[in-house]
Design a protein around this motif. Structure first.
Motif: not given
Ligand SMILES: O=P(O)(O)OC[C@H]1O[C@H](OP(=O)(O)OP(=O)(O)O)[C@H](O)[C@@H]1O
Ligand SMILES: Nc1ncnc2[nH]cnc12
Length: 200
Positions: A22-46
């Motif tokens: 389940r932990l790997e499934a949760i990890h895979q389900a997160i979307r990473v959005v680079p530079d949101f909301p500002k440059p340099g932040i790797m935003f973890q989108d749940i």
């Protein structure tokens, strides 16, 4: 604000769930959005995790299993993304849900705590009559980075005399510049952040 090491961050894989798929499934389900909301932040989108019923349920189930027999009467969720997990956990463990909101959103009498973020400053508020002295509380949010938000949540609950048993987050960074000590409270974390850009 007291700053310290990552000593109180507890990862599920090192605390009873090593190899749990389940932990790997949760990890895979997160979307990473680079530079949101500002440059340099790797935003973890749940929000992408919430789209998958099985993974969403697995996330809630892990928290419910951990907290169901701990005498918790308050689940305090941090606006906005703590609201997406907190109420389901509260219902399942037989606790009330208390929203910790951004300024000027709650209509009743509130107490406030300011805090610093990776990308700015903010403030959390709680209705003063929502929690009684001696109640046992769990704080829930999606991500812990510096811990500034969780420290403000802990301070709010402790100001009204609650006993904060633990904080719980889906994603936790291990080392963050400016990391805050959480007044000795442990943070239970399901997964580490995704580093790859799987967005768009
Ligand atoms: O550990 P910290 O450094 O305090 O950061 C973690 C906080 O940052 C994010 O919220 P954000 O402040 O972006 O607010 P939002 O959910 O209302 O967008 C996240 O949902 C946590 O609440
Ligand atoms: N990298 C990140 N992704 C999502 N929420 C956050 N809050 C603080 N840092 C964050």
């Amino acid at each position: 604000m007291h700053r310290d090491s990552a000593e109180n961050r507890m990862y599920a894989a090192e605390n009873g769930l090593n190899g749990d798929p389940r932990l790997e499934a949760i990890h895979q389900a997160i979307r990473v959005v680079p530079d949101f909301p500002k440059p340099g932040i790797m935003f973890q989108d749940i929000t992408t995790l919430l789209l998958d019923h099985k993974v969403f349920k697995a996330t809630v189930d892990i928290f419910v299993y951990r907290y169901k027999d701990r005498g918790i009467s308050v689940v305090a969720g941090v606006e906005a993304r703590g609201f997406m997990f907190g109420p389901s956990i509260a219902l399942a463990i037989g606790a009330k849900f208390v929203p910790l909101r951004k300024p000027r959103k709650l209509p009743g009498k509130v107490i406030s705590e300011a805090y610093e973020l990776e990308y700015g400053t903010d403030c959390l508020e709680m209705h003063i009559d929502a929690v009684q002295p001696g109640e046992r509380a769990l704080v829930i949010d999606d991500v812990v980075a510096t811990g500034g938000t969780l420290s403000a949540a802990i301070r709010l609950l402790e100001r009204v005399g609650a006993d904060v048993v633990e904080c719980a987050c889906v994603i936790g960074l291990r080392e963050v510049k400016g990391q805050c000590r959480l007044n000795g409270k442990p943070v239970y974390i399901l997964i580490e952040p995704r580093l790859v850009d799987n967005c768009c």
